[in-house]
Every structure is written in C-alpha cells, then in structure tokens.
Write an enzyme that holds these catalytic residues in place. Structure first.
Site, PDB file in Angstrom:
ATOM      1  N   ASP A 102      -5.840  -5.514 -12.324  1.00 47.12           N
ATOM      2  CA  ASP A 102      -7.040  -4.686 -12.178  1.00 47.12           C
ATOM      3  C   ASP A 102      -6.716  -3.200 -12.265  1.00 47.12           C
ATOM      4  OD1 ASP A 102      -9.648  -6.336 -10.671  1.00 47.12           O
ATOM      5  OD2 ASP A 102      -7.762  -7.345 -11.025  1.00 47.12           O
ATOM      6  N   ASP A 153      -5.360 -10.032  -7.999  1.00 50.82           N
ATOM      7  CA  ASP A 153      -6.739 -10.168  -7.542  1.00 50.82           C
ATOM      8  C   ASP A 153      -7.468 -11.433  -7.955  1.00 50.82           C
ATOM      9  OD1 ASP A 153      -6.042  -7.624  -6.790  1.00 50.82           O
ATOM     10  OD2 ASP A 153      -7.929  -6.727  -7.354  1.00 50.82           O
ATOM     11  N   LYS A 154      -7.655 -11.672  -9.262  1.00 55.43           N
ATOM     12  CA  LYS A 154      -8.486 -12.798  -9.695  1.00 55.43           C
ATOM     13  C   LYS A 154      -7.673 -14.056  -9.921  1.00 55.43           C
ATOM     14  CE  LYS A 154     -11.218  -9.446  -9.577  1.00 55.43           C
ATOM     15  NZ  LYS A 154     -10.146  -8.480  -9.397  1.00 55.43           N
ATOM     16  N   SER A 166     -12.811  -2.170  -5.866  1.00 57.52           N
ATOM     17  CA  SER A 166     -11.458  -2.601  -5.551  1.00 57.52           C
ATOM     18  C   SER A 166     -11.322  -2.749  -4.048  1.00 57.52           C
ATOM     19  CB  SER A 166     -10.456  -1.550  -6.041  1.00 57.52           C
ATOM     20  OG  SER A 166      -9.200  -1.726  -5.441  1.00 57.52           O
TER      21      SER A 166
END
Length: 556
Positions: free
Chosen positions: A79, A121-122, A470
């Site tokens: 990200d 993150d994902k 974020s």
C-alpha cells in the site's frame, strides 16, 4: 502420520504420482498429508522480501512432524508504494484475487492443510478469507513487523517519518536534505511497517481470532523468535490435520467478537472493519457493524502505538505482546475464553499465564488512554449506512467539529489543493468517488492525511471520504462513508461550502441540509461512468464489489 491423499490413490492415479516424481518427491512423501505452504514472498514489498526464510522454517516444521510441504505463491501489493497514484486502486481489490487463487490451487491439487505466510495489508485478510472459505486445517503466519527507525535520536517509522515529512517540507519547516535523511532512516529492516497500522493490526487480530499462534502479531521480523514461531506453525498444522480442526471450528462469532475487542483495546486500524467483516462472510458468520460500535463503547483503549502515540510495535512485544493484552481483557471478563485456537487449546488457556512487563505500554483497564475503544462507527444523513473513524488517533479538540465542505472528486485533486495551501483552518475536506465501486478499489488516503498532519492542520481540518484510510492515518479522518458516491449516496451531492457536522462521541456525521434538499439534489444526480477501462480486472471488480458497510466483498 500415514494419510494417502486422494490425488494419489489407486492404479488410475499413476500419472499423477509420476508427475510428482518428476519434481523429486519420493513415494513415501505421497503417503503423508500434503501441506500447502502459501508464500507471499516477492521482491517488491519490504514486508514480504524475507518471507522465503519464514517459508523454509515452516517447511522444516511440517517435515519434522510427518507431513510433506508443498510451497506455492500468491501475489501482493505494498500500500505504501501504491499510494497516491493509479496503483492505489489495486491493493484492496487484490484481496479477492488472493483468496480466489489460494482456493484454486488448494482444490486443484487436493491439499490436506495450509500454512499461509503473509504480512501486509490486504494479503493477510485475503489469506484468512481463503482459509475460512476452504475450511481445511489451516494456520496463518505473519512475517513480523519492521524494526523502528531512528532519526537524530527520535523514533520514526514510515508514517511519522517520510509521509508526514512531505507535508512539513511543503510548509517550509524542513529542508530537502532533512527530508532525505528522514526517508533514509525510517525503515531500517524488512517487515510490516512499524506501527499499529493495518498490517500489524491484522497480524495481531489473528491471535485473538485463534487462526495464528501467540506472538504472531508482534515478534519483529529480524528476530530468531520469528523463525521459531514459523517452525512451530509447520509442526502444529500436522496436529490440526490429525484432529481435523478446521478454520470454521475456530472462526466463530465469539472469536470475531474477541478480535473486535482486542482491536478496540489496542487502537487498531479502521480497515479492520472491512477485513473482519469479509473474513466473517467467508466463515458463514453474521458479524454486524453494530457489533463494532457496541464493543467500542465497552472496551477501553489501553495501548497507544504509532500513529496515535509514541510507542512502537516492538515496544508492545517487549511489554508482553498481544497475549498480555488478551490476559488483561480475560481478567476483566471481556473476552470469550473457551474459543478454540490453532494451538489446539482455547484462547483462555493460551494467555492465562501471560504477564504485562510494562504497564505504561499496556495500561490497566481502569487507567486507559481512553474509556472507549479505538474505532467508532458514525451514522447520519451523510452516511446512512456507516462511516468509520479511528477515534484513538483524533485530537480531543476535533472530536466535535463543524465546518464548510471543500469538495473533491478524486484523491489527487484534494492532495494538490492541500499542498498548494488551499485548505484553511476549520475546513472539512470531502473526497468522493473513491469507494469500492467508484475508485474502483477504495483507495487509501494516507498522502492527503499525512500532508494535513505535516502542515500542522490536524487540530483544525477534518477529512471525510467514501474511500478508506491507512492504518497509519491520524487526525479527524472519517472513511468508508456508505452508500458511496458512485451508488448515489448523499456524499455525491455535497456542494462546496455546505456545513458538515462531525460528532464522534455521539456517533454523528451529517450535513446541514434538509431531507427535502438532499432528495432534490439526488434527483438531479447522474451516475458517472466507471473509471476503469472495460475488460480490465478493475472494471470487473467494480461490477461485483459490494458496499464498504458489508466488508466490500463480492456479491454472488
């Protein structure tokens, strides 16, 4: 452990066995459980650069416990690197790609169990979604957090370092040479970025969900203990296969409530609302948005890590880690102790002997940083379904705010206006058409929010969006506004100068317009074309994805 995989059983599977012999597997390897080691290593993400070492430790653990490890990859996007350009449309959308690709390989090769190795993150929720969907024995292992940086004796990380320094430079508070010094010193090792940002929050929540081993969330990436944990995970998957303990035995509604409770206590990323709901969806568990706010009102915020405070994820590890936080919650009767975990024991058994070694980092529940949890769910005529704010990172004077809307139809327009000093004290920056459908992909807004902080406006300027933030965002930044603009939500008809009211303590987000005026404006609103080019993945994504209020999952 002898367990012949059905891929290899019988005379008619002779060609299948032959193909594995081509890779150097022995006949006896194929008489053991086949464990997929899902490795998200790549050379593009600092959180994933070192994951081959973690995978090697996992495979040693699997082999020593009687299984046959078989490694395969999945994609990942950073990200931070994708931020503030067209690449930011992709990180959230790849969550679904990751889950789908793991499903395809696992079923295509009829694997008996999975060890899922991710970090950022994902990738983390995508892996957990796959585990819940497939429902074969599985453990999630993170690569661990990055060490904290140091600039001129001050602790820095990606957010409190270069992201906020860009705003400080634009304001003339630091020189270009000082900016370069900050960027060179802020990320000193591989690992997920060193704060309670989205990646580390999800890695910590894995412990509360029961899908990761104790220590998963906080042991730093360079430490030997990180490799030890990975090796234990490789060994432990064999026990789960033998006992047929599956993700949906672990990912119960009470386990999700435990994760939300931990999330509130540690002041986790607002993105966890999206991801926990998406994982619950795959686990066939009904987790409502109201649960987040109910728990937030009951659970105090007892840690204050970057970006909300000065402590780092390494400080939390030294203070006792997530087990110590859970132990405090357990003592107060705030978690469900009898939920099964991948250790083969309950979460209560996992943490009952954990100790808090630094009560300044992990405070007692009767002396918290705040008496409510880190996240709040807002509603009102501007967000009929929901909006999400990380209230633990909001300055006290901005918990309530009224101001004129400054309206932008993209992140890029808003960021340019901020850097060009077009935003004044008291303004409410509105960024729309950046939701799951509108983005497509629901961009994070770290660059504009960090610039606001870097320019010293976090105590006077708010930002709301149908996009997201974020986990490193701080300040009065409200995301996930639903319905989003591209679906004709009220945020689509906000005009320059409309007065917006934010009241976080009372969970209100509204615009000072009558119902009739909102209805009239919506009648004249026209849906814009999809931003993505027809035939691309993002175009298909925009057609399938649902609202942020449901976790931005695909509709069936």
């Amino acid at each position: 452990m002898q367990k012949i995989n059905k891929t290899f059983q019988g005379v008619d599977r002779s060609p299948h066995r032959s193909l594995f012999y081509a890779m150097g597997y022995l006949p006896e390897d194929l008489r053991k459980p086949l464990i997929g080691v899902v490795n998200a290593h790549n050379e593009l993400i600092p959180g994933h650069f070192h994951l081959n070492d973690i995978a090697q430790a996992v495979k040693l653990g699997v082999s020593s416990a009687g299984g046959t490890p078989m490694e395969f990859p999945v994609i990942g996007i950073c990200d931070g690197i994708a931020m503030n350009h067209d690449g930011m449309n992709y990180p959230l959308s790849t969550r679904e790609l990751i889950a789908d690709s793991i499903e395809a390989v696992t079923i295509g090769h009829q694997l008996d169990g999975l060890v899922l190795i991710g970090n950022c993150d994902k990738i983390v929720p995508g892996m957990m979604m796959a585990a819940a969907r497939l429902n074969i024995p599985a453990i999630y292992v993170s690569g661990g957090p990055m060490l904290t940086g140091n600039n001129k004796g001050q602790a820095v990380d990606l957010i409190r370092g270069p992201f906020e320094a860009v705003g400080a430079f634009a304001e003339g508070n630091i020189t270009e040479e000082e900016l370069e010094e900050i960027e060179l010193s802020s990320c000193p090792s591989c690992g997920s970025c060193a704060g309670m940002f989205t990646a580390n929050t999800m890695n910590c929540l894995a412990e509360a969900l029961g899908i990761g081993l104790p220590g998963n969330g906080t042991i730093p990436a360079p430490y030997g203990r990180r490799r030890q944990l990975a090796r234990k995970a490789g060994m432990q998957i064999m026990e789960l296969v033998e006992k047929n303990i599956r993700p949906r035995d672990i990912l119960t509604l009470n386990a999700f409530k435990n994760a939300v409770t931990l999330d509130m206590a540690i002041g986790g990323s607002s993105n966890t609302v999206l991801h926990l709901m998406a994982i619950a969806h795959e686990a066939k568990v009904k987790l409502d948005l109201e649960e987040f706010d109910r728990i937030s009102k009951e659970i105090p915020n007892i840690t204050k890590l970057s970006p909300a405070g000065s402590d780092s994820i390494t400080d939390l590890d030294v203070a006792g880690g997530i087990s110590a936080v859970l132990a405090r919650l357990l003592e107060a009767g705030k978690i469900y102790p009898d939920e099964m975990t991948v250790t083969g024991k309950t979460i209560g058994e996992n943490v009952k002997n954990a100790k808090v070694w630094n009560p300044q980092v992990i405070r007692p529940l009767d002396n918290p940083y705040s008496y409510e949890g880190g996240i709040a769910i807002l509603k009102g005529n501007l967000a009929p379904e929901c909006a999400v704010v990380k209230q633990s990172a909001v300055e006290p004077e901005m918990m309530k705010h009224r101001g004129p809307a400054r309206v932008f139809d993209s992140e890029e327009e808003a960021y340019s206006a901020i850097l060009n000093r077009e935003i004044k004290e008291g303004d409410v920056v509105v960024i729309r058409y950046e939701g799951p459908k509108g983005g497509p992909g629901m961009k994070e807004m770290l660059s504009p929010t960090a610039a606001i902080v870097g320019m010293g406006l976090e105590k006077s300027v708010a930002l709301i969006t149908d996009g997201r933030f974020s986990g490193g965002t701080r300040g009065p930044c409200i995301g996930h506004v639903s319905p989003e603009a591209s679906e004709g939500g009220p945020i689509a008809i906000i005009q320059e100068g409309d007065i917006i009211e934010i009241d976080i303590p009372n969970r209100v987000l509204k615009v000072d317009l009558s119902d009739e005026e909102i209805e009239n404006r919506l009648k004249n609103w026209k849906q814009p074309p999809i931003k993505a080019e027809e035939g691309t993945y993002l175009y298909r994504y925009s057609k399938l994805v649902t609202s942020a209020s449901t976790g931005a999952v695909f509709k069936y």
